[in-house]
Every structure is written in structure tokens, then in C-alpha cells.
Write a protein that holds these residues in place. Structure first.
Motif, PDB file in Angstrom:
ATOM      1  N   LEU A  31       0.214  31.843  26.703  1.00 54.35           N
ATOM      2  CA  LEU A  31       2.095  31.698  26.196  1.00 54.35           C
ATOM      3  C   LEU A  31       2.131  30.494  26.551  1.00 54.35           C
ATOM      4  O   LEU A  31       2.578  29.563  26.184  1.00 54.35           O
ATOM      5  CB  LEU A  31       2.644  33.254  26.403  1.00 54.35           C
ATOM      6  CG  LEU A  31       4.104  32.986  26.066  1.00 54.35           C
ATOM      7  CD1 LEU A  31       3.464  32.295  24.543  1.00 54.35           C
ATOM      8  CD2 LEU A  31       4.270  33.789  26.156  1.00 54.35           C
ATOM      9  N   ALA A  32       2.184  29.838  27.848  1.00 50.28           N
ATOM     10  CA  ALA A  32       2.328  28.900  29.203  1.00 50.28           C
ATOM     11  C   ALA A  32       1.779  27.657  27.547  1.00 50.28           C
ATOM     12  O   ALA A  32       2.334  26.765  27.631  1.00 50.28           O
ATOM     13  CB  ALA A  32       1.770  28.697  29.587  1.00 50.28           C
ATOM     14  N   TYR A  33       0.202  27.696  27.939  1.00 54.31           N
ATOM     15  CA  TYR A  33      -0.795  26.962  26.865  1.00 54.31           C
ATOM     16  C   TYR A  33       0.101  26.530  25.423  1.00 54.31           C
ATOM     17  O   TYR A  33       0.865  25.209  25.480  1.00 54.31           O
ATOM     18  CB  TYR A  33      -1.800  27.390  26.607  1.00 54.31           C
ATOM     19  CG  TYR A  33      -2.595  25.601  26.289  1.00 54.31           C
ATOM     20  CD1 TYR A  33      -3.729  25.381  27.117  1.00 54.31           C
ATOM     21  CD2 TYR A  33      -2.761  26.155  24.213  1.00 54.31           C
ATOM     22  CE1 TYR A  33      -4.023  23.966  26.071  1.00 54.31           C
ATOM     23  CE2 TYR A  33      -4.209  24.806  24.210  1.00 54.31           C
ATOM     24  CZ  TYR A  33      -4.218  23.975  24.702  1.00 54.31           C
ATOM     25  OH  TYR A  33      -4.930  23.176  23.846  1.00 54.31           O
ATOM     26  N   VAL A  34       0.723  27.611  24.594  1.00 58.92           N
ATOM     27  CA  VAL A  34       1.540  27.146  23.696  1.00 58.92           C
ATOM     28  C   VAL A  34       2.976  26.166  24.142  1.00 58.92           C
ATOM     29  O   VAL A  34       3.381  25.876  22.979  1.00 58.92           O
ATOM     30  CB  VAL A  34       1.248  28.741  23.170  1.00 58.92           C
ATOM     31  CG1 VAL A  34       2.390  28.895  21.402  1.00 58.92           C
ATOM     32  CG2 VAL A  34       0.182  28.992  22.640  1.00 58.92           C
ATOM     33  N   LEU A  35       3.411  26.904  24.950  1.00 61.98           N
ATOM     34  CA  LEU A  35       4.651  26.601  24.903  1.00 61.98           C
ATOM     35  C   LEU A  35       4.913  24.991  25.325  1.00 61.98           C
ATOM     36  O   LEU A  35       5.188  24.088  24.675  1.00 61.98           O
ATOM     37  CB  LEU A  35       5.022  26.938  26.322  1.00 61.98           C
ATOM     38  CG  LEU A  35       5.824  28.245  26.571  1.00 61.98           C
ATOM     39  CD1 LEU A  35       6.532  29.335  26.842  1.00 61.98           C
ATOM     40  CD2 LEU A  35       6.942  28.136  25.235  1.00 61.98           C
ATOM     41  N   GLY A  36       3.398  24.512  26.383  1.00 58.70           N
ATOM     42  CA  GLY A  36       3.311  23.146  26.069  1.00 58.70           C
ATOM     43  C   GLY A  36       2.852  22.224  24.807  1.00 58.70           C
ATOM     44  O   GLY A  36       3.160  21.600  24.246  1.00 58.70           O
ATOM     45  N   GLU A  37       1.852  23.544  23.683  1.00 56.90           N
ATOM     46  CA  GLU A  37       1.652  22.342  22.297  1.00 56.90           C
ATOM     47  C   GLU A  37       2.853  22.368  21.966  1.00 56.90           C
ATOM     48  O   GLU A  37       3.407  21.327  21.393  1.00 56.90           O
ATOM     49  CB  GLU A  37       0.579  23.760  22.168  1.00 56.90           C
ATOM     50  CG  GLU A  37      -0.067  23.831  22.166  1.00 56.90           C
ATOM     51  CD  GLU A  37      -1.453  24.733  21.569  1.00 56.90           C
ATOM     52  OE1 GLU A  37      -2.442  24.121  20.615  1.00 56.90           O
ATOM     53  OE2 GLU A  37      -1.183  25.538  21.724  1.00 56.90           O
ATOM     54  N   SER A  38       3.660  23.237  22.206  1.00 60.71           N
ATOM     55  CA  SER A  38       5.360  23.392  21.573  1.00 60.71           C
ATOM     56  C   SER A  38       6.089  22.524  21.409  1.00 60.71           C
ATOM     57  O   SER A  38       6.198  21.811  21.081  1.00 60.71           O
ATOM     58  CB  SER A  38       5.682  24.483  21.654  1.00 60.71           C
ATOM     59  OG  SER A  38       5.213  25.897  20.465  1.00 60.71           O
ATOM     60  N   HIS A  39       5.353  22.163  22.889  1.00 64.46           N
ATOM     61  CA  HIS A  39       6.823  21.291  23.566  1.00 64.46           C
ATOM     62  C   HIS A  39       6.222  19.770  22.966  1.00 64.46           C
ATOM     63  O   HIS A  39       7.308  18.733  23.139  1.00 64.46           O
ATOM     64  CB  HIS A  39       6.232  21.077  25.130  1.00 64.46           C
ATOM     65  CG  HIS A  39       7.254  19.897  25.840  1.00 64.46           C
ATOM     66  ND1 HIS A  39       9.238  20.294  25.609  1.00 64.46           N
ATOM     67  CD2 HIS A  39       6.345  19.026  26.845  1.00 64.46           C
ATOM     68  CE1 HIS A  39       9.576  18.770  26.885  1.00 64.46           C
ATOM     69  NE2 HIS A  39       8.254  18.744  27.373  1.00 64.46           N
ATOM     70  N   ALA A  40       4.713  19.150  23.249  1.00 69.65           N
ATOM     71  CA  ALA A  40       4.424  17.853  22.279  1.00 69.65           C
ATOM     72  C   ALA A  40       5.053  17.581  21.195  1.00 69.65           C
ATOM     73  O   ALA A  40       5.167  16.896  20.662  1.00 69.65           O
ATOM     74  CB  ALA A  40       2.865  17.924  22.708  1.00 69.65           C
ATOM     75  N   LEU A  41       4.403  18.556  20.048  1.00 69.77           N
ATOM     76  CA  LEU A  41       4.420  18.241  19.064  1.00 69.77           C
ATOM     77  C   LEU A  41       5.691  18.702  18.642  1.00 69.77           C
ATOM     78  O   LEU A  41       6.532  18.192  17.416  1.00 69.77           O
ATOM     79  CB  LEU A  41       4.020  19.895  18.038  1.00 69.77           C
ATOM     80  CG  LEU A  41       2.398  20.753  18.098  1.00 69.77           C
ATOM     81  CD1 LEU A  41       2.478  21.534  17.695  1.00 69.77           C
ATOM     82  CD2 LEU A  41       1.735  18.784  17.022  1.00 69.77           C
ATOM     83  N   ARG A  42       6.776  19.330  19.580  1.00 66.58           N
ATOM     84  CA  ARG A  42       8.364  19.081  18.875  1.00 66.58           C
ATOM     85  C   ARG A  42       8.801  17.826  19.205  1.00 66.58           C
ATOM     86  O   ARG A  42       9.653  16.891  18.366  1.00 66.58           O
ATOM     87  CB  ARG A  42       9.304  19.638  20.248  1.00 66.58           C
ATOM     88  CG  ARG A  42      10.876  19.513  19.372  1.00 66.58           C
ATOM     89  CD  ARG A  42      11.691  21.080  19.987  1.00 66.58           C
ATOM     90  NE  ARG A  42      12.841  21.223  20.148  1.00 66.58           N
ATOM     91  CZ  ARG A  42      13.908  21.822  19.159  1.00 66.58           C
ATOM     92  NH1 ARG A  42      13.272  23.236  18.584  1.00 66.58           N
ATOM     93  NH2 ARG A  42      15.163  21.851  19.093  1.00 66.58           N
ATOM     94  N   GLN A  43       8.576  17.204  20.346  1.00 71.46           N
ATOM     95  CA  GLN A  43       8.725  15.900  21.281  1.00 71.46           C
ATOM     96  C   GLN A  43       8.319  14.916  20.174  1.00 71.46           C
ATOM     97  O   GLN A  43       8.620  13.451  20.138  1.00 71.46           O
ATOM     98  CB  GLN A  43       7.970  15.709  22.612  1.00 71.46           C
ATOM     99  CG  GLN A  43       8.981  16.097  23.641  1.00 71.46           C
ATOM    100  CD  GLN A  43       8.452  15.823  24.663  1.00 71.46           C
ATOM    101  OE1 GLN A  43       7.687  15.544  25.295  1.00 71.46           O
ATOM    102  NE2 GLN A  43       9.925  15.545  25.715  1.00 71.46           N
ATOM    103  N   ALA A  44       7.255  14.917  19.076  1.00 76.47           N
ATOM    104  CA  ALA A  44       5.909  14.099  18.651  1.00 76.47           C
ATOM    105  C   ALA A  44       7.125  13.388  17.467  1.00 76.47           C
ATOM    106  O   ALA A  44       7.142  12.496  16.972  1.00 76.47           O
ATOM    107  CB  ALA A  44       5.191  15.157  17.534  1.00 76.47           C
TER     108      ALA A  44
END
Length: 139
Positions: A31-44
Motif C-alpha cells: 500500500l505504501a508503494y501504491v501511495l508513492g505511485e499515486s503521489h508521483a502521478l498526481r504531481q505529474a
């Protein structure tokens, strides 16, 4: 994507990682990995000032109160997910939206799995133990 972790918000807090099974601890790391992915995608698309998913990660760590090993694993997972998606999607585009949908589905599944595991533990803890002696009856 706010609904992704709605199930986690319903779980009793704190969930204390020490109570989690090895599978639950692995799900937290995922889940932490998914949160990291979500963070990068949203910041893009929203820019580096957007800290929505990073803040959710902070709240997850606060709620779970993980031991040192799991804390490290969770934070490394978040960072790895962030780096993976940042390198794949450095700028906003149609691929980002598709990736967000895929990541959201994975996050929803992990959240549901974690919530079910926590509910199962809570129910098991509330059941009376059969291996204890009967209390003495008053005369």
C-alpha cells in the motif's frame, strides 16, 4: 482518487502494525508503494507542491505505529513507488490518467484486504477464550 482508501479510514485506529500478520505487514508495504505511485502521478499533473498522497502516507504511518523494521519497509516502498512512476511519467498526459485508474484499483484491493484482516483480528480478540478455567462461582 480520494475514495481509494476510504476503507482504511473506516478501520479502527490505531491499527498497530505489531498486531498485523506477516501477510498484513506485506500488504501495508504494498500500500505504501501504491501511495508513492499515486503521489508521483498526481504531481505529474498538479505540480510538485501537491502533497495530497504524501500526507496520506504520513497519516498511515501515524495510524499504524509500525515497528522500526516495518517503518523502514513502508517508507522505502513509498519512495520506490514514487521513483518508478516519476520516471515513467515525468509530465502530465493521457497515460497518467490511465495509470491513476490502475493504481487506484490496486490501492482499493489492498485497502479492502487490510480492512478485512483487521476486522478478523478484532473479532477473534473479542471472542471468549476456551482455554481458560471457569471462574469460581460464589457460594
Amino acid at each position: 482518487m480520494r475514495w481509494i482508501f476510504a476503507v482504511l479510514a473506516l478501520a479502527p485506529l490505531p491499527a498497530l502494525a505489531q498486531e498485523r500478520s506477516p501477510e498484513g505487514r506485506q500488504a501495508l508495504a504494498e500500500l505504501a508503494y501504491v501511495l508513492g505511485e499515486s503521489h508521483a502521478l498526481r504531481q505529474a499533473c498538479s505540480g510538485t507542491g501537491d502533497q495530497y498522497w504524501r500526507n496520506r502516507m504520513i497519516r498511515l504511518v501515524e495510524a499504524e505505529q509500525p515497528d522500526a523494521g516495518l517503518d523502514r519497509q513502508i517508507k522505502e516502498g513509498f519512495n520506490a513507488g514514487f521513483v518508478a512512476r516519476r520516471s515513467e511519467f515525468p509530465r502530465c498526459g493521457p497515460g497518467v490518467k490511465r495509470a491513476q485508474v490502475a493504481v487506484a484499483g490496486h490501492g482499493r484491493d489492498l485497502s479492502a484486504r487490510l480492512a478485512r484482516a483487521k476486522v478478523a483480528v478484532s473479532v477473534a480478540e473479542s471472542e471468549p477464550s476456551t482455554d481458560m478455567a471457569e471462574p469460581a462461582r460464589p457460594r
